[in-house]
Design a protein around this motif. Structure first.
Motif, PDB file in Angstrom:
ATOM      1  N   GLU A  18      47.761  11.797 -27.369  1.00  8.31           N
ATOM      2  CA  GLU A  18      48.842  10.815 -27.518  1.00  8.31           C
ATOM      3  C   GLU A  18      48.478   9.539 -26.773  1.00  8.31           C
ATOM      4  O   GLU A  18      47.723   9.567 -25.800  1.00  8.31           O
ATOM      5  N   ARG A  19      49.050   8.463 -27.255  1.00  9.49           N
ATOM      6  CA  ARG A  19      48.781   7.139 -26.682  1.00  9.49           C
ATOM      7  C   ARG A  19      50.096   6.371 -26.588  1.00  9.49           C
ATOM      8  O   ARG A  19      50.998   6.540 -27.406  1.00  9.49           O
ATOM      9  N   LYS A  20      50.223   5.510 -25.580  1.00  6.69           N
ATOM     10  CA  LYS A  20      51.386   4.633 -25.474  1.00  6.69           C
ATOM     11  C   LYS A  20      50.983   3.363 -24.752  1.00  6.69           C
ATOM     12  O   LYS A  20      49.982   3.319 -24.028  1.00  6.69           O
ATOM     13  N   LYS A  21      51.782   2.320 -24.983  1.00  9.62           N
ATOM     14  CA  LYS A  21      51.603   1.091 -24.229  1.00  9.62           C
ATOM     15  C   LYS A  21      52.108   1.297 -22.817  1.00  9.62           C
ATOM     16  O   LYS A  21      53.072   2.032 -22.589  1.00  9.62           O
ATOM     17  N   LYS A  22      51.478   0.627 -21.883  1.00  7.72           N
ATOM     18  CA  LYS A  22      51.813   0.855 -20.476  1.00  7.72           C
ATOM     19  C   LYS A  22      53.265   0.501 -20.199  1.00  7.72           C
ATOM     20  O   LYS A  22      53.937   1.193 -19.438  1.00  7.72           O
ATOM     21  N   GLN A  23      53.758  -0.551 -20.786  1.00 12.07           N
ATOM     22  CA  GLN A  23      55.123  -0.985 -20.514  1.00 12.07           C
ATOM     23  C   GLN A  23      56.145  -0.225 -21.334  1.00 12.07           C
ATOM     24  O   GLN A  23      57.348  -0.454 -21.173  1.00 12.07           O
ATOM     25  N   SER A  24      55.694   0.671 -22.227  1.00  9.40           N
ATOM     26  CA  SER A  24      56.618   1.404 -23.097  1.00  9.40           C
ATOM     27  C   SER A  24      56.744   2.848 -22.619  1.00  9.40           C
ATOM     28  O   SER A  24      55.916   3.355 -21.860  1.00  9.40           O
ATOM     29  N   SER A  25      57.803   3.525 -23.027  1.00 12.78           N
ATOM     30  CA  SER A  25      58.007   4.952 -22.720  1.00 12.78           C
ATOM     31  C   SER A  25      57.827   5.816 -23.960  1.00 12.78           C
ATOM     32  O   SER A  25      58.098   7.023 -23.913  1.00 12.78           O
ATOM     33  N   ARG A  26      57.424   5.239 -25.039  1.00  8.53           N
ATOM     34  CA  ARG A  26      57.285   5.972 -26.303  1.00  8.53           C
ATOM     35  C   ARG A  26      55.822   6.334 -26.532  1.00  8.53           C
ATOM     36  O   ARG A  26      54.966   5.453 -26.645  1.00  8.53           O
ATOM     37  N   TRP A  27      55.566   7.647 -26.586  1.00 13.30           N
ATOM     38  CA  TRP A  27      54.203   8.145 -26.853  1.00 13.30           C
ATOM     39  C   TRP A  27      54.022   8.316 -28.347  1.00 13.30           C
ATOM     40  O   TRP A  27      54.932   8.768 -29.037  1.00 13.30           O
ATOM     41  N   MET A  28      52.828   8.032 -28.819  1.00 18.22           N
ATOM     42  CA  MET A  28      52.516   8.166 -30.238  1.00 18.22           C
ATOM     43  C   MET A  28      51.321   9.102 -30.393  1.00 18.22           C
ATOM     44  O   MET A  28      50.287   8.907 -29.745  1.00 18.22           O
ATOM     45  N   ARG A  29      51.519  10.150 -31.226  1.00 21.35           N
ATOM     46  CA  ARG A  29      50.431  11.131 -31.442  1.00 21.35           C
ATOM     47  C   ARG A  29      49.384  10.495 -32.334  1.00 21.35           C
ATOM     48  O   ARG A  29      49.683   9.898 -33.369  1.00 21.35           O
ATOM     49  N   LEU A  30      48.110  10.695 -31.948  1.00 24.14           N
ATOM     50  CA  LEU A  30      47.000  10.083 -32.666  1.00 24.14           C
ATOM     51  C   LEU A  30      46.357  11.012 -33.681  1.00 24.14           C
ATOM     52  O   LEU A  30      45.701  10.538 -34.608  1.00 24.14           O
TER      53      LEU A  30
END
Length: 1186
Positions: A700-712
């Motif tokens: 999973e990956r997310k932007k540092k300022q975000s709390s939403r993880w996205m599965r790759l």
């Protein structure tokens, strides 16, 4: 319009030298008759004056010609006072039948204090008007206020395009006492007319109105005096001090003027102080027309009649021949006998009675006998309406019907009601209604509330009355109070109470308002209030309170809901099995229900699980029970039992718990490489796989300022390396790992360290050599084409000597500019240069200079670049500024030398500023001495470049030296002159010749821009003596002075007889002819279309529009305009049926002409635009026949 006259001439005994008319009473409030002032009249020594005619009501015709605009003067005819029998009923319906046709907002009467300002506003709707309507403001019946605009009166008009409303304003500034009275606003547009009257009251007026001379009415306010531009409404209305004058014999100015010769009019006017002689002569002319002996009438109508509203008036004429037929007219329309108009014949007398006079009868009347007619004007006076029975103070209770009653002096009078000073406007949705019963006027308030407590007043045209209304609440009694209730869950709850009054109220639950829903209903029938709750829920339990509106009384009740215990196992599956990972804490929460809340007991193998702090424990709550296992072990697997019990019953259930395990989370991944939108990450397998082999991993990956993880990856990754892609450059990211075995997915690993996908910029561009010296090389370049999200921090410039590969950094720190000088280089050496762009991602690919650079200064020969406009003579006028910019080239920096006519330039008069690339010559104010040849010399070592600039400063020339008269013959004079000595530093372009008659010595231009030094002046007047003068002219203009002939030229008479030429009248008649034809037109359905053409002809031709040879008449879909010969046909929102052949026909006495065009209507469907058969939507059918 005839003016008011005296009752009898022998009633006026004024001390003034001329006869004094009755003093017109000041105009009072709208709709009331001015009261007489007998005391004042006696003091002034005059008989009581008659009241001037009132203003015409809305709907009557405007004033007549301009002759009637003069103030009233003593006239020989008498007023005829109409009869006013008290027994006849007033015709109110006819008086009020005139409706406003143009006004959307009429000016309202008002009051103002002396010295203050007031504005009256009228609005006219312009939706159906093609141009601006005409508006006039009047004071009284005859005074047009447009001529009085000035510092005390301003008339304004505006137009709002969005609402299409014209707004007309009349502003009175610094009001005076004599401004009070009745005003009228009239608006006209073509055949439409509308008017309305309004009143102005000016308070704090003191003093009396003295008698003044009749002739003062004809004195104007002087334009040069202090009161010029003021509202000088009438000399009769001005207040003046009463001065005692010696009695002088009465003089009738009218008789003097009628009997005097026209040559004596001015003498009489001067003798008796009359300044408005023109106005008196107009009236005298009209009086003489009236006094002309009539062949048909032995006695004509009086100039004017006056009658009270509702009264009866009698018109009488006497015929010279009783056989003549008599017809009566009102405003040009013949009057037929009726109950209102009665005709009588008595010998030679012809009498017409008008019964029940109303305001609409205020008009012009005339009677015809044979070819003659005589006219008069009727003025209808409306008496004031008085309040005969006053309003009375009233008290009432809320909800009651309140009636406030008063009586007035007339039936169906116009009465206005006010609440606390604001007018009450009844409407269909208003609680206020006004009922009229003859003289009674009743204000009805339905369902009175406390807000209706106020002071109410009624106002008529002659008086007013007020009273106070007090509305209070009725005492409230509780007939049936609310009772406490206990209800089973799902049953109906009904709370009921009854009070003594039919009022509304509010229900609250636990202090919060109760909102109606499908399950909860609030019922109010008369005095009974109910709260009904269907299918009672546990949350319906609470303290309910009913509070009547406007009262401080409350009715409370408590509701208690009970329910047998229930266990909700829906979330556990069919076999009630719970799987838990070993080592984790299990918190199994089972929802329960019951009222009151039941007691829950957990057990395993007939051993109760107690509440406490053990590893396995139970926790009970009102709506749930929870089994807690802090650290799950394999031995914790088994069947667990739940027992619930309360006062309403018991419940039992069993749950199977299975302990399993998942892998430990992997260690935080490492990011080993980063690109512009990608990275490479690696990780290690988890230490504990949960007793089952690892099947793969999820990333999973997310932007540092975000709390939403996205599965790759949605398919398991079998390896411990992964390359995420499609990231945004310049944004910080974090990645984490999940391990997966047969049991499930592990917890996520710790996030990796934040990383930012970045890319270096593209190489800089256009690297070039800017300059070279013996020890330095200056390079310049352009920024990279692609910079990227990392931005651009600066540049690094490197060089190496020819034959080596050692690159030396020229700048120790990054530079932001795109130009840099490399210093400390050995002379005659050769170097290679490259430049790199640097950002957070690193340095870009270098940009190389294509060849080695020799470190040696290059001499560049000087070169002057003269601007194109300076290559010819530069001309400026005296006093103008001179600012010349001369660019040049040369290296090293050249030396500049300026000279004027071979001599050095005086820098005190001429400013010279030099730079590396140009030199500037600046003269603030040019003088003729600045003219000359300016030489510029640019020198670089032995190389020299020169340039010259010619500057000429010019001025106006001097006058010619000598002007002589060479010859005079007939009507002609031959002149000659010599050119001026001073030509203004430019060529003489011509001469201007003027002549002057010796008697007046006024100069007139005869010839302009004449190039020769001799000229012949023709068409001179015989018998006159002339002088001539000549001006010299150049491109700056004429000379300041002119040279005049010393002698004069006399044009002698030679006995010629002048004959007036005979001119024939030109025939302007012309048959109609189209100057601009119609053109074939395409129109879009639903959008207005216009057809235009232009025609001329004399007499003006009649225009007729036709469609398919059929004339277009009275069709609302078409509008036809004709303005200055331009004919327009507007088709409103055309449809395909409006297509066809249109024809415009012009007809006058000399012929007929027609012109045609075709109109095709396009229909747009589904984006298809076709003039023929359109494409329709599916399922639509339509037949078009053009």
């Amino acid at each position: 319009m005839p003016e008011p006259t005296k009752k009898e001439e022998n009633e006026v005994l004024a001390p003034a030298p001329a006869p004094t008319p009755e003093e017109p009473n000041k105009e009072k409030e709208a709709g009331t008759a001015p009261a007489k002032e007998p005391n004042k009249e006696k003091e002034a020594g005059t008989a009581p004056a008659k009241e001037p005619n009132k203003e015409k009501e809305a709907g009557t015709s405007p004033g007549k010609d301009e002759e009637d605009a003069s103030p009233p003067v003593a006239l020989p005819p008498e007023w005829s006072i109409g009869e006013s029998p008290a027994g006849e009923e007033q015709d109110k319906q006819n008086a009020n039948s005139q409706l406003s046709t143009l006004f959307v907002e009429k000016p309202q009467g008002g009051s103002v204090k002396v010295g203050e300002n007031i504005t009256f506003i009228a609005k006219v709707k312009a939706e159906d008007l093609l141009r601006k309507p005409t508006i006039k403001w009047f004071k009284g019946k005859w005074m047009d206020l447009a001529s009085k605009a000035g510092k005390h009166l301003q008339l304004k008009e505006t137009f709002e395009r969005h609402s299409r409303v014209y707004t007309f304003e009349m502003q009175i500034i610094k009001a005076k006492e004599n401004y009070a009275g009745n005003y009228r606003c009239e608006v006209t547009y073509k055949d439409k007319f509308d008017s309305c009257s309004f009143d102005l009251e000016v308070h704090e007026s003191t003093g009396t109105t003295p008698n003044i001379d009749i002739r003062s009415a004809f004195k104007r306010s002087g334009e040069g005096q202090e009161d010029a531009g003021e509202l000088d409404f009438s000399g009769l209305l001005k207040r003046r001090e009463v001065k005692q004058q010696e009695e002088q014999p009465e003089v009738d100015v009218w008789e003097l003027l009628k009997n005097a010769k026209p040559s004596e009019y001015e003498k009489i006017a001067f003798q008796y102080g009359i300044t408005d002689l023109r106005g008196m002569l107009k009236r005298l002319k009209r009086m003489r027309r009236v006094e002309k002996k009539s062949a048909a009438f032995a006695r004509i109508l009086d100039p004017a009649y006056q009658v009270d509203k509702g009264g009866r008036v009698r018109f009488v004429v006497e015929l010279a021949d009783p056989k003549l037929e008599v017809k009566w007219y009102k405003n040009g329309q013949e009057i037929r006998p009726s109950t209102k108009y009665i005709f009588e014949h008595k010998g030679c007398e012809r009498i017409m009675f008008i019964n029940n006079c109303v305001l609409t009868d205020d008009s012009e009347y005339y009677v015809t006998a044979g070819d003659e007619k005589c006219s008069t004007e009727l003025f209808v006076r409306e008496p004031p309406v008085m309040v005969t029975k006053q309003l009375e103070d009233t008290k009432a209770y809320c909800g009651e019907r309140v009636e406030l009653e008063c009586e007035v002096s007339e039936d169906d009078a116009n009465v206005k009601w006010f609440k606390n000073g604001e007018e009450i406007i009844p409407g269909p949705k208003s609680r206020y209604h006004i009922r009229v019963e003859g003289k009674k006027h009743i204000l009805v308030i339905e369902g009175a509330t406390k807000a209706d407590t106020a002071e109410y007043s009624v106002m008529t045209t002659g008086g007013q009355s007020s009273a106070k209304l007090s509305v209070d609440l009725k005492p409230l009694k509780i007939l049936t109070p609310l009772t406490d209730q206990t209800v089973n869950l799902g049953k109906e709850i009904c709370l009921k109470c009854e009070v003594s009054e039919n009022i509304t109220g509010k229900w609250t639950k636990n202090g919060l308002p109760v909102q109606e829903s499908d399950r909860l209903k609030i019922v109010h029938k008369g005095r009974i209030h109910k709260l009904v709750i269907a299918n009672a829920l546990v949350e319906d339990e609470g303290d309910y309170v009913f509070t009547p509106d406007a009262y401080s009384v409350t009715l409370p009740a408590k509701v208690h809901v009970i329910d047998p215990p229930k266990i909700n196992l829906d979330g556990l599956g069919d076999d009630n099995t719970v799987t838990v990972i070993a080592g984790n804490k299990l918190r199994l929460e089972i929802p329960i229900s019951g009222e009151p809340p039941p007691k829950a007991i957990w057990s395993r193998a007939d051993k109760a699980i107690m509440e406490g702090s053990g590893r396995i424990r139970a926790e009970n709550y009102p709506d749930s029970t929870t089994l807690v296992i802090d650290i799950a072990e394999k031995d914790d697997s088994g069947v667990y039992h739940i027992n619930l019990k309360n006062e309403a019953g018991e419940a039992h259930a069993s749950i199977k718990i299975k302990v399993v395990d998942i892998p430990d989370p992997p260690v935080a991944p490492n990011v080993t490489d980063v690109g512009d939108d990608w990275c490479v990450m690696t990780w290690e397998p988890p230490v504990y796989d949960g007793g089952s082999p690892i099947l793969g991993y999820f990333i999973e990956r997310k932007k540092k300022q975000s709390s939403r993880w996205m599965r790759l990856n949605f398919d398991l990754c079998k390896e411990t390396i992964f390359e995420p892609k499609k990231m945004i450059e310049g944004v910080a990211y974090e990645v984490r790992i999940f391990a997966v075995n047969a049991v499930g997915i592990s917890k996520p690993s710790m996030p990796s360290k934040p990383f930012v996908p970045l890319a270096v910029t593209s190489p800089p561009t256009l690297l070039t050599v800017d300059s070279v010296t013996d020890t330095t090389v200056t390079m310049k370049w352009r920024p990279p084409d692609q910079i990227g999200a990392a931005g651009l921090d600066g540049y690094v410039l490197e060089y190496c000597f020819e034959g080596t590969d050692d690159w030396i950094v020229a700048n120790t720190e990054l530079i932001e500019k795109t130009k840099f000088t490399i210093t400390g280089l050995p002379t005659d050496s050769r170097i290679f240069v490259r430049v790199k762009a640097v950002n957070a991602a690193g340095a870009s690919e270098p940009k190389y200079y294509s060849q080695p650079i020799l470190v040696k200064e290059i001499i560049e020969a000087p070169k002057i670049r003269i601007p194109r406009h300076l290559k010819q003579t530069y001309i400026r006028r005296v006093g103008e500024a001179i600012n010349l910019v001369i660019p040049f080239q040369g290296k090293p920096r050249p030396e500049l030398i300026w000279t004027k006519d071979g001599a050095p330039i005086d820098k005190n008069q001429i400013n010279i500023r030099n730079s590396e690339t140009d030199t500037i010559v600046f003269i603030r104010k040019a003088e003729r001495s600045h003219s000359g040849k300016y030489d510029l010399q640019v020198k670089v070592e032995k190389f020299v470049e020169t340039a010259s600039i010619d500057i000429r400063v010019i001025d106006r020339p001097g006058p010619p030296q000598l002007v002589k008269i060479e010859d005079v013959w007939g009507e002609n004079v031959a002149l000659s002159w010599t050119p001026p000595r001073d030509d203004g530093n430019t060529a003489i372009t011509g001469y201007t010749i003027q002549k002057a008659d010796k008697k007046s010595m006024e100069w007139f231009t005869v010839i302009e821009h004449y190039h020769r030094t001799s000229a012949t002046i023709t068409e001179l007047v015989i018998g006159n003596e002339y002088y001539f003068r000549v001006f010299a002219e150049n491109m700056c203009g004429l000379s300041e002075d002119a040279t005049m002939t010393k002698e004069s030229a006399v044009i002698a008479k030679d006995g010629k007889i002048y004959k007036n030429p005979v001119y024939e009248d030109f025939d302007f008649t012309e048959a109609p002819m189209f100057t601009q034809p119609l053109v074939n037109t395409y129109a879009v359905a639903g959008y207005n279309a216009t057809l235009n053409c232009s025609v001329r002809g004399n007499p003006k031709p009649k225009i007729t529009w036709m469609k398919n040879k059929v004339a277009i008449k009275d069709d609302p879909r078409y509008r036809m305009f004709s303005n200055q010969g331009v004919c327009t046909l507007e088709i409103r929102k055309p449809s395909p049926y409006d297509g066809g052949t249109y024809c415009c026909q012009a007809v006058n006495d000399l012929g007929t002409v027609e012109i045609e065009c075709k109109l095709e209507v396009k229909v747009i469907y589904q984006g298809v635009n076709s003039p023929g058969q359109p494409v329709f939507l599916e399922g639509q059918q339509q037949v078009l026949q053009l």
